[in-house]
Scaffold this active site. Sequence first.
Site, PDB file in Angstrom:
ATOM      1  N   PRO A  34      -1.759   2.641   9.072  1.00 26.57           N
ATOM      2  CA  PRO A  34      -1.637   4.030   8.593  1.00 26.57           C
ATOM      3  C   PRO A  34      -1.105   4.154   7.172  1.00 26.57           C
ATOM      4  CG  PRO A  34       0.368   3.469   9.735  1.00 26.57           C
ATOM      5  CD  PRO A  34      -0.500   2.213   9.727  1.00 26.57           C
ATOM      6  N   ASP A  35      -1.239   3.133   6.357  1.00 25.41           N
ATOM      7  CA  ASP A  35      -0.548   3.059   5.072  1.00 25.41           C
ATOM      8  C   ASP A  35      -0.803   4.270   4.173  1.00 25.41           C
ATOM      9  OD1 ASP A  35      -1.386   0.415   6.235  1.00 25.41           O
ATOM     10  OD2 ASP A  35       0.083  -0.315   4.791  1.00 25.41           O
ATOM     11  N   HIS A  36      -2.077   4.596   3.954  1.00 26.51           N
ATOM     12  CA  HIS A  36      -2.386   5.665   3.004  1.00 26.51           C
ATOM     13  C   HIS A  36      -1.940   7.026   3.529  1.00 26.51           C
ATOM     14  CE1 HIS A  36      -5.149   2.395   1.849  1.00 26.51           C
ATOM     15  NE2 HIS A  36      -4.994   2.848   0.633  1.00 26.51           N
ATOM     16  N   VAL A  40       0.810  -1.222   0.000  1.00 26.89           N
ATOM     17  CA  VAL A  40       0.000   0.000   0.000  1.00 26.89           C
ATOM     18  C   VAL A  40       0.843   1.271   0.000  1.00 26.89           C
ATOM     19  CG1 VAL A  40      -1.797   1.288   1.194  1.00 26.89           C
ATOM     20  CG2 VAL A  40      -1.904  -1.208   1.132  1.00 26.89           C
ATOM     21  N   ALA A  72       1.847   7.363   3.370  1.00 23.79           N
ATOM     22  CA  ALA A  72       2.281   7.670   2.011  1.00 23.79           C
ATOM     23  C   ALA A  72       2.212   9.167   1.751  1.00 23.79           C
ATOM     24  CB  ALA A  72       1.420   6.915   1.004  1.00 23.79           C
TER      25      ALA A  72
END
Length: 810
Positions: A572-574, A419, A577
């Site tokens: 917290p991936d998005h 992700v 990023a």
Amino acid sequence: MMAKAATKREADALPLNGVRVIDLAAGPMAAIGRILAELGADVIRVEPPEGAVDRREGLTAGGVSLGFVAANLSKRAVALDLGTAEGRDNFVALVGTADILIENTRPGSAEAKLLDVPGIGSRHPALVILSASDFGQEGSYRSWQATGPVFHALSSELARSGIPGRAPLLPPGDLPYECAVPQAAFVVLAAYLNRLKTGYGDQLDFSVLDAVSQTLDPGYGIFGSGTGGITGAMLPRGRPEARHQYPIFPCADGYIRICILAARQWRGMFEWMGQPEEFSDPSFNSMPVRYASKTLLPAIARLFANKTRAELEAAGQHYGVPTAGVLSLEEALATEQVKDRKVFVPVDVAPGISAPFPDGVMEIDGHRAGIRAPAPALADWQPQDFAASAKPQAPESPAIPQRQRPLAGLRVLCFGVIVVGAEQSRLLADLGAEVIKIENSEFPDGSRQAMQNQNALMLSSYAAGHRNKRSFGLNLRTPEGKALLHKLVGQADIIFSNFKPGTLESLGFDYESLSAINPRIIMVDSSAFGPTGPWSRRMGYGPLVRASAGFTAQWCYPGEPDSFSDALTVYPDHVAARVGVIGTLALLIRRQRTGCGGTVSVAQSEVMMSHMAAKIAASVLAHEGKPLGGKPEFDAPWGVFACAGDDEWCVVTVRGDADWQALCGVIDRPDLAADQTLATAAGRDAQRGRIDQAVGAWLAARNPQEAMTLLQSAGVPAGEMLRVTDLPEFGYFKEREFFCKVTHPLIPAPFYLENAPVKSKHLADPPQNPAPLMGEHTVEIARDLLGLSPDEIAQLIEKKILETAPAVSR
């Protein structure tokens, strides 16, 4: 803590040095300016003479809001009364020195009319203006009221939080606003880069609901590899069972979470278990087979039961099985990793009171882009304090400029996987950059694997994360492959990776080596715990990071400490990023000034901890015996209520007395409105059960859309719990043109993707070029960028140094 002493050279190295920001945002959205200030911008907060109300809202210490401190570190503040001629003149003079203006007045309010953003934009066409509001500046929803819980409901995130068969569970903290803030900083810097390119500023209509729906847990974005390509739109009603994907087991001193996705991770687990005959069949290399087993997880549970978290984490590292103890927030703060990296530093809050706050959320050139000064006191207006060099003016042209993609002409090499890796480069591709995904079938991107149709060549989840990219199949473990990459680096601008720290370095692709080839190169890495510290080489996925950072332990039903409910959420991936992209855009801005590149590092665990800044500060102060006042901004009753229908729910919140009186009017309970024992927030808290019964009975007789509409019409923040499949037809998203329906040659049916991150005058919507197969563009990249002949390309393919996609009909 006072401002950090910095040499002129260090100040010049800060990416946004020389950029001035006028900040009128209050509440949690004030943190947009904090991010810019930590990157070197001169951020001047403008408040009324009596001070903004957010200085006193929420949890307080010494009369100062801890949320205010967290959102306003490293800024300056000045008092101006915009309602007077003198204050207005001074404000106009201040805006004339600025590059960026941030504001979040409520659309249509008296304050918004007084500010007159369209007028400011007309007078200062080179100024980038971001207007943040809950539901956008235009449309039939702009007057709606929101809180964090309402955003959870309307973004569909709530529908995926909780245990199957039970009520949905509001996640901990105030994640919607915390995740919206980096999105806002990202789009502001994109518009500012466009200003540097074209001379034109912008007026950005930034909706928090838009941002939450793209950054917290997007229903139509890329999903984690544990889902095997199963997207939110494919999930059944209710809280679908997903605890087997990232299972949690009781152990001798608490709980432990593991993550077994790749075949090599399963082989490590199999060895750890003693290679039992029951699980020796090669089919267990497949996720679907493991997920279907009724005996595998119980066998692992027996293995873990009498061992401590530390013992299991050490064994997991030894066998190559991603493993993390489920820590409380207090335990997470006390880890050697947090201490070694100095994630938190003491900050003066009020006279005689200091508390720890996050020292930034990224590292630039190996140093924290963190706190440069405490939250500001309110200063009187002194014109000489705010002088600045003349700012560039927009070109004198009567023609309206075409909408731009400000990164057109830049080339990105992306090693990113799953992700975070997908999102970082996809955001830049949407802004016009040429993104080349470097990959190899020996080490495939986990997000390419399918659960249902394992022969599928393309998944809609993967397509969401990799639109507008090209794929170059390259074996980097050969001298020839490394030489080809070095040649590409010489022509590139940015390199993304999110491997375990040290992976690229082990291949000889460290920043020092690559910057010797191309001094303008910008390298961006994202990892679970950061590039340094005792945990830096740990394998990490989002669910493991949540466990280690103290989030999973909080993501439980009240009074049920083992009811862990975060299995389906991609966080917290998005948002991590976006943090990496903010650093990237900031370094691109600096590169225009200096000609040199640099590095950005993001630790996903630290991004998460920054989202709990005020709570962490309050916890430490309470432990020290310091008195606290107020209550958390996100602790707004009443909560999630069942409505008429099958698994239908509505969120209702009460922020204060006005909301309380309006709520009583809507549910036709004048007795509650007149009851003096309920006249205060404390009184309502004391009689929570009585109010829950009254509100719950009213909601139970109505469908959630009707209830939401009636409550919002009265000014009460409320939100129907939408599911992913509801989103494209919800009126708000249709009005905002938030989604676009697209096709892919290798996906049978059309599917939805998110559109632009913000409404803008000058930034173009993203193109919709389909995501590539692995190695789909290898030949053309080798020919056009590397100058290889057809014979040379064929030889490299035969030697498996280059890899091409299988021939398919498109």
